[in-house]
Design an enzyme around this catalytic site. Structure first.
Site, PDB file in Angstrom:
ATOM      1  N   ARG A  92      -2.239  -5.725  -8.363  1.00  0.00           N
ATOM      2  CA  ARG A  92      -1.043  -6.540  -8.168  1.00  0.00           C
ATOM      3  C   ARG A  92      -0.886  -7.600  -9.240  1.00  0.00           C
ATOM      4  NH1 ARG A  92      -3.070  -8.052  -2.357  1.00  0.00           N
ATOM      5  NH2 ARG A  92      -4.857  -8.155  -3.731  1.00  0.00           N
ATOM      6  N   SER A 110      -2.925  -8.035   2.828  1.00  0.00           N
ATOM      7  CA  SER A 110      -3.126  -7.923   4.277  1.00  0.00           C
ATOM      8  C   SER A 110      -3.504  -9.278   4.865  1.00  0.00           C
ATOM      9  CB  SER A 110      -4.233  -6.906   4.575  1.00  0.00           C
ATOM     10  OG  SER A 110      -3.898  -5.651   4.051  1.00  0.00           O
ATOM     11  N   HIS A 120       0.845  -1.201   0.000  1.00  0.00           N
ATOM     12  CA  HIS A 120       0.000   0.000   0.000  1.00  0.00           C
ATOM     13  C   HIS A 120       0.883   1.256   0.000  1.00  0.00           C
ATOM     14  CE1 HIS A 120      -3.042  -2.722   2.218  1.00  0.00           C
ATOM     15  NE2 HIS A 120      -3.605  -2.450   1.054  1.00  0.00           N
ATOM     16  N   LYS A 126     -15.338  -8.221   4.705  1.00  0.00           N
ATOM     17  CA  LYS A 126     -14.704  -9.278   5.477  1.00  0.00           C
ATOM     18  C   LYS A 126     -14.515  -8.764   6.910  1.00  0.00           C
ATOM     19  CE  LYS A 126     -11.807  -7.641   2.010  1.00  0.00           C
ATOM     20  NZ  LYS A 126     -10.771  -7.342   1.219  1.00  0.00           N
TER      21      LYS A 126
HETATM   22  O1  PNS Z   1      -9.232  -2.996   0.302  1.00  0.00           O
HETATM   23  P1  PNS Z   1     -10.531  -3.473  -0.289  1.00  0.00           P
HETATM   24  O2  PNS Z   1     -11.275  -4.315   0.724  1.00  0.00           O
HETATM   25  O3  PNS Z   1     -10.345  -4.196  -1.594  1.00  0.00           O
HETATM   26  O4  PNS Z   1     -11.411  -2.142  -0.585  1.00  0.00           O
HETATM   27  C1  PNS Z   1     -12.700  -2.231  -1.133  1.00  0.00           C
HETATM   28  C2  PNS Z   1     -13.412  -0.853  -1.142  1.00  0.00           C
HETATM   29  C3  PNS Z   1     -13.401  -0.217   0.225  1.00  0.00           C
HETATM   30  C4  PNS Z   1     -12.697   0.063  -2.105  1.00  0.00           C
HETATM   31  C5  PNS Z   1     -14.874  -1.095  -1.655  1.00  0.00           C
HETATM   32  O5  PNS Z   1     -15.458  -2.110  -0.909  1.00  0.00           O
HETATM   33  C6  PNS Z   1     -15.748   0.150  -1.568  1.00  0.00           C
HETATM   34  O6  PNS Z   1     -15.575   1.072  -2.320  1.00  0.00           O
HETATM   35  N1  PNS Z   1     -16.694   0.162  -0.590  1.00  0.00           N
HETATM   36  C7  PNS Z   1     -17.562   1.296  -0.347  1.00  0.00           C
HETATM   37  C8  PNS Z   1     -19.008   1.001  -0.711  1.00  0.00           C
HETATM   38  C9  PNS Z   1     -19.232   1.203  -2.202  1.00  0.00           C
HETATM   39  O7  PNS Z   1     -19.089   2.301  -2.732  1.00  0.00           O
HETATM   40  N2  PNS Z   1     -19.569   0.106  -2.884  1.00  0.00           N
HETATM   41  C10 PNS Z   1     -19.768   0.095  -4.322  1.00  0.00           C
HETATM   42  C11 PNS Z   1     -18.455  -0.178  -5.041  1.00  0.00           C
HETATM   43  S1  PNS Z   1     -18.721  -0.341  -6.761  1.00  0.00           S
END
Ligand code: PNS
Length: 160
Positions: free
Chosen positions: A93, A131, A20, A44
């Site tokens: 990645r 992570s 990150h 999760k």
């Molecule tokens: O590190 P991650 O878990 O891959 O991050 C995922 C994240 C936080 C970017 C995604 O879950 C998100 O944007 N959540 C917010 C809710 C939202 O906007 N959902 C629609 C996404 S298309």
């Protein structure tokens, strides 16, 4: 006057890794300001609370200029608009990340076409890093030094 380019780098960051950090460093060469934002309720189950995740990121980024750390809930695009960020940064990645990222990018674009998604590839030494893997290796007694910031290593050893 040149436009101030602000981007948001959202994620679970449970916990932040050197992969990150690599993406953040790359972002800072393109944007004037990066807001690293921790999702409050990741899908999760998180090991660290939102506050702990934010604190670890703040500590890891204490010597960086142009970075802010926050947390958010609700729709990412709405939060980005509220914060004045017109770009979402995500790390890519491997090909395996692509499908999920592609879906999210297109859904976010559908909801907010003015917000662009930008993907940055970390250095190859971090492409295997996640992570979840860090938590697993650390919980089984493996060495995670040089893969996470010092503060994260310390917190993981305490927690696990
Ligand atoms: O590190 P991650 O878990 O891959 O991050 C995922 C994240 C936080 C970017 C995604 O879950 C998100 O944007 N959540 C917010 C809710 C939202 O906007 N959902 C629609 C996404 S298309």
């Amino acid at each position: 006057m040149e436009k101030h380019r602000k981007a948001i780098y959202p994620g679970s960051f449970d916990p932040i890794t050197n992969g990150h950090l690599d993406v953040i460093e790359r972002s800072l060469t393109i944007f004037d300001e990066i807001e690293v934002s921790v999702i409050k309720n990741p899908s999760k189950k998180a090991l660290f609370s939102t506050r702990e995740r934010v604190e670890m990121i703040k500590s890891a980024l204490k010597n960086y200029k142009g970075v802010k750390v926050s947390s958010f809930d609700g729709l990412l695009v709405e939060y980005a608009k509220k914060m004045g960020a017109n770009t979402i940064i995500r790390g890519l990645r491997a090909v395996s990340d692509f499908e999920y990222e592609f879906q999210m990018a297109l859904m976010n674009r559908r909801m907010a076409p003015e917000i662009k998604s930008v993907y940055l590839m970390p250095s190859p030494e971090f492409t295997f890093l996640s992570s979840s893997l860090i938590k697993e290796v650390c919980s089984l007694g493996g060495n995670i030094k040089d893969l996470v910031p010092e503060t994260v290593e310390k917190n993981l050893l305490e927690k696990l």
